[in-house]
Design a protein around this motif. Structure first.
Motif, PDB file in Angstrom:
ATOM      1  N   PHE A 146     -40.194  56.577  25.575  1.00 19.68           N
ATOM      2  CA  PHE A 146     -39.900  56.950  26.968  1.00 19.68           C
ATOM      3  C   PHE A 146     -41.113  57.575  27.651  1.00 19.68           C
ATOM      4  O   PHE A 146     -42.098  57.939  26.999  1.00 19.68           O
ATOM      5  N   THR A 147     -41.008  57.717  28.959  1.00 21.67           N
ATOM      6  CA  THR A 147     -42.066  58.348  29.761  1.00 21.67           C
ATOM      7  C   THR A 147     -42.438  59.709  29.196  1.00 21.67           C
ATOM      8  O   THR A 147     -41.590  60.424  28.665  1.00 21.67           O
ATOM      9  N   SER A 149     -39.232  57.322  34.828  1.00 16.83           N
ATOM     10  CA  SER A 149     -38.135  56.543  34.273  1.00 16.83           C
ATOM     11  C   SER A 149     -38.542  55.561  33.178  1.00 16.83           C
ATOM     12  O   SER A 149     -37.699  54.835  32.658  1.00 16.83           O
ATOM     13  N   ASP A 150     -39.826  55.563  32.824  1.00 16.41           N
ATOM     14  CA  ASP A 150     -40.320  54.552  31.886  1.00 16.41           C
ATOM     15  C   ASP A 150     -39.511  54.535  30.596  1.00 16.41           C
ATOM     16  O   ASP A 150     -39.341  55.561  29.941  1.00 16.41           O
ATOM     17  N   THR A 151     -39.078  53.360  30.239  1.00 10.43           N
ATOM     18  CA  THR A 151     -38.173  53.188  29.096  1.00 10.43           C
ATOM     19  C   THR A 151     -38.464  51.862  28.406  1.00 10.43           C
ATOM     20  O   THR A 151     -38.495  50.826  29.059  1.00 10.43           O
ATOM     21  N   LEU A 152     -38.688  51.923  27.110  1.00 10.07           N
ATOM     22  CA  LEU A 152     -38.824  50.714  26.294  1.00 10.07           C
ATOM     23  C   LEU A 152     -37.865  50.859  25.127  1.00 10.07           C
ATOM     24  O   LEU A 152     -37.961  51.823  24.364  1.00 10.07           O
ATOM     25  N   MET A 153     -36.917  49.928  25.012  1.00 13.32           N
ATOM     26  CA  MET A 153     -35.948  50.035  23.925  1.00 13.32           C
ATOM     27  C   MET A 153     -35.922  48.748  23.109  1.00 13.32           C
ATOM     28  O   MET A 153     -36.126  47.646  23.638  1.00 13.32           O
ATOM     29  N   LEU A 154     -35.696  48.923  21.809  1.00 16.69           N
ATOM     30  CA  LEU A 154     -35.645  47.791  20.884  1.00 16.69           C
ATOM     31  C   LEU A 154     -34.316  47.861  20.118  1.00 16.69           C
ATOM     32  O   LEU A 154     -34.015  48.879  19.488  1.00 16.69           O
ATOM     33  N   PHE A 155     -33.535  46.796  20.214  1.00 15.99           N
ATOM     34  CA  PHE A 155     -32.221  46.729  19.561  1.00 15.99           C
ATOM     35  C   PHE A 155     -32.264  45.689  18.436  1.00 15.99           C
ATOM     36  O   PHE A 155     -32.747  44.575  18.648  1.00 15.99           O
TER      37      PHE A 155
END
Lengths: 413, 413
Positions: free
Chosen positions: A54-55, A235-241
């Motif tokens: 995240f940010t 709001s920076d968001t990088l998600m890995l599922f």
């Protein structure tokens, strides 16, 4: 949104395969934009592991704080993303909006509240009326389908001029696993953060702590190595599922980040994240050129990256690139202001293969015409050798054009 | 040079008095510009003390390195400044150019070589042909006159759209002393340095170490508190010359920086430097608005200044100001990315007297119309209270317009 599509948009897009265990729904909620989809739901089968970056902003948005809390559980069942309003700097009202959304999302997916993840992108500082879309979540989740990745990419756009999505595959044991990713830009893009919004899913069976480890490492050389305007979003968001569904086809469960069977997956993930990050740069607000900046010969890799970012974030360098001006003097300026070890008389600078400066002076063979010719390209590569050590780093940015100013001076009004 | 004069140019200019012991000559040397003066010589009587503050760039220009060496002597007899070529990143040739100029200047003034000071401004990375103007120095020095301060200010301009000069007076003992100053901008303007080019002279009798002390302190809250584009020049130079001639009229010699008789002079110098610094900001490339940013309630003054500069250097904040958009969400973003202690839910933000945000939310009384109205002014004041401590700082910048991009994309070509 911008009127015309970036000239650096991909010439073609991949066919997106399905990710077993992940289903997608999109809807028009009318949060800000009219006549387009602005709500995305991803539903995951039970057993899905999750990782996130995240940010680093000290003033993060409400959804970022919400996700950070739930991430410790390592499990995901539903992701809800809206565009048009970032739910950032909305205080108590912001937390109420995330609570309302999360409750509705948990009900929609029939899942525990701590398996819900949220992201919002758009204007900062205006209360997000969650009531505009919470009533849609049940139907969206129920009707979600596996093959709607391009629609997902389109639903999260703000000032992006094209959707960003990419797919990759990798061997895992004797099995081939798939990785799909989407992202959105297009301003407030700078490292010291995770990224804008990007969501990646795979059917590989990888435990959450391992997933977190490889995601964090892959981010440093991809999303955290791009910058559009040096501004870091709240709001920076990088998600890995990871749904783990490939285990049903014989893929091994990976519970150790050092497991050598993971190497092809790590490489594929790194390449996929780099492609997404570059798609973001190439759609930087007003961008007309992609710029790759490599610094070698620094005292350390960290020092090299700081010098590279000083060049990449310099308005004078970026406007020179926009003006197709091989103004390497401004590169020297940006090296000098970075505050990192540098010796003017050891510096060498290249534009592409053209060495324009050598040991602190204009190259004896320098040809203004040759250099200017190079600057007319869409993709500019700048290399600086500091001549001090073995540290190196590469970052990517775009040029700074009048359109950037126009887009950002008129965004709200 | 830019075609049209900045709308923020001074409405009127002062009559510049003479500084006893300082004489000025200007000439057209044709270094780069045609049909205008581009060479300035200031000649000082024996006994003139000197102080200087220079760029913190790790890749300074040859003249900056030259001045740093001579500054230790504390004495000045002649200053030579050329515009059109910065003699920066010119390696061995750069040092040859400063040597040639210095020898000719020493001969012209009949002075020791270590009392010569040099400055160059303009394009970086192109060899400066000192031979173009060294033959002019003898005649210039011989014909120099005391009353030519405006001409001096004009001769050092590059992309400046108006000349920058100011005068002040102060009591020193029972005597009134005079301070004159000139400056030039207009891009590559950021703190972490001394400043662009600025030369200040006074007839006050002040010893060199004292002069250095008060100049360094006054710089922190003036030239080092302004930023146009966050880019730091290789050539930034601020020098202060004290001829001491007022001693003949009874002014006391000042040899101790703590001497209480110096207080009015310090105040006058600070005010003069602030005026020059603001003239530079108001002529920032493409500037249409002056922006004052005050941060209060920080953990420390240093922290407040870093947050203020993060706001001042944010392209998204600067383009919003250009677009007359009261986009305070971008202020939050810039606070968040500064990396300094901040608590989103304690933040308050004002545009002028209008409080737009309070305790981390949009102000209950916020009126978009009222805020938009305020943004139409020429001079915008933004205040942020962090609510954490007692540290405060004020910095100044300008907006980021399409003209900035146009000027800097076309500067060389």
């Amino acid at each position: 949104m911008s009127a015309s599509i970036s000239p650096l948009a991909p010439k073609s897009y991949p066919e997106m395969p399905e990710i077993a265990g992940a289903r997608i729904g999109v809807a028009e909620a009318g949060i800000k934009y009219k006549g387009r989809k602005d709500l995305l739901v991803m539903v995951f089968d039970e057993g899905t592991a999750v990782a996130g970056v995240f940010t680093r902003s000290r003033c993060p948005s409400a959804p970022v704080e919400f996700c950070r809390r739930n991430l410790s559980g390592g499990k995901a069942r539903i992701l809800v993303v809206n565009s048009g309003n970032a739910n950032a700097f909305t205080g108590r009202k912001g937390r109420e909006a995330t609570s309302l959304t999360a409750e509705a999302a948990a009900r929609a997916a029939g899942a525990e509240p701590d398996t819900v993840f949220l992201a919002s992108t758009g204007v900062i500082g205006e209360p997000l009326e969650a009531g505009r879309f919470t009533h849609l979540l049940g139907e969206l989740a129920a009707g979600a389908e596996a093959g709607r990745w391009e629609e997902a990419a389109r639903a999260i756009m703000t000032t992006d001029t094209y959707p960003k999505f990419v797919t990759a595959s990798a061997r895992l044991g004797d099995c081939t696993v798939t990785i799909n990713g989407i992202a959105k830009g297009a301003g407030m893009i700078a490292p010291d953060m995770a990224t804008m919004l990007s969501f990646v899913a795979t059917d590989a069976p990888i435990a959450a702590p391992v997933l977190q480890d490889i995601l964090a490492k892959a981010t440093a050389k991809t999303f955290n190595a791009v910058t559009v305007d040096s501004d870091t979003s709240t709001s920076d968001t990088l998600m890995l599922f990871a749904t783990g569904k490939a285990a049903e086809r014989g893929a091994p469960w990976i519970t150790d980040a050092k497991d050598s069977r993971l190497s092809p997956f790590k490489r594929a993930l790194g390449k996929l994240l780099k492609t997404l990050a570059l798609q973001v740069v190439r759609d930087g607000e007003g961008a007309r050129k992609q710029v790759e900046i490599t610094v070698t010969g620094a005292k350390s890799a960290r020092s090299a990256k700081r010098v590279a970012l000083s060049i990449a974030n310099s308005p004078l360098v970026k406007t020179a690139v926009a003006g197709e001006d091989a103004n390497w003097g401004r590169i020297v300026m940006a090296v000098g202001k970075a505050g990192e070890p540098a010796d003017r008389d050891l510096l060498s600078i290249w534009f592409g293969d053209i060495r324009v400066a050598f040991e602190g002076e204009r190259d004896p063979g320098y040809s203004e015409e040759q250099a200017s010719d190079y600057m007319r390209r869409d993709e500019i590569s700048i290399r600086v050798d500091l001549g001090l050590g073995r540290g190196s780093a590469t970052v990517w940015t775009c040029d700074l054009t009048k359109e950037y100013v126009a887009i950002n001076g008129d965004y709200r009004s």
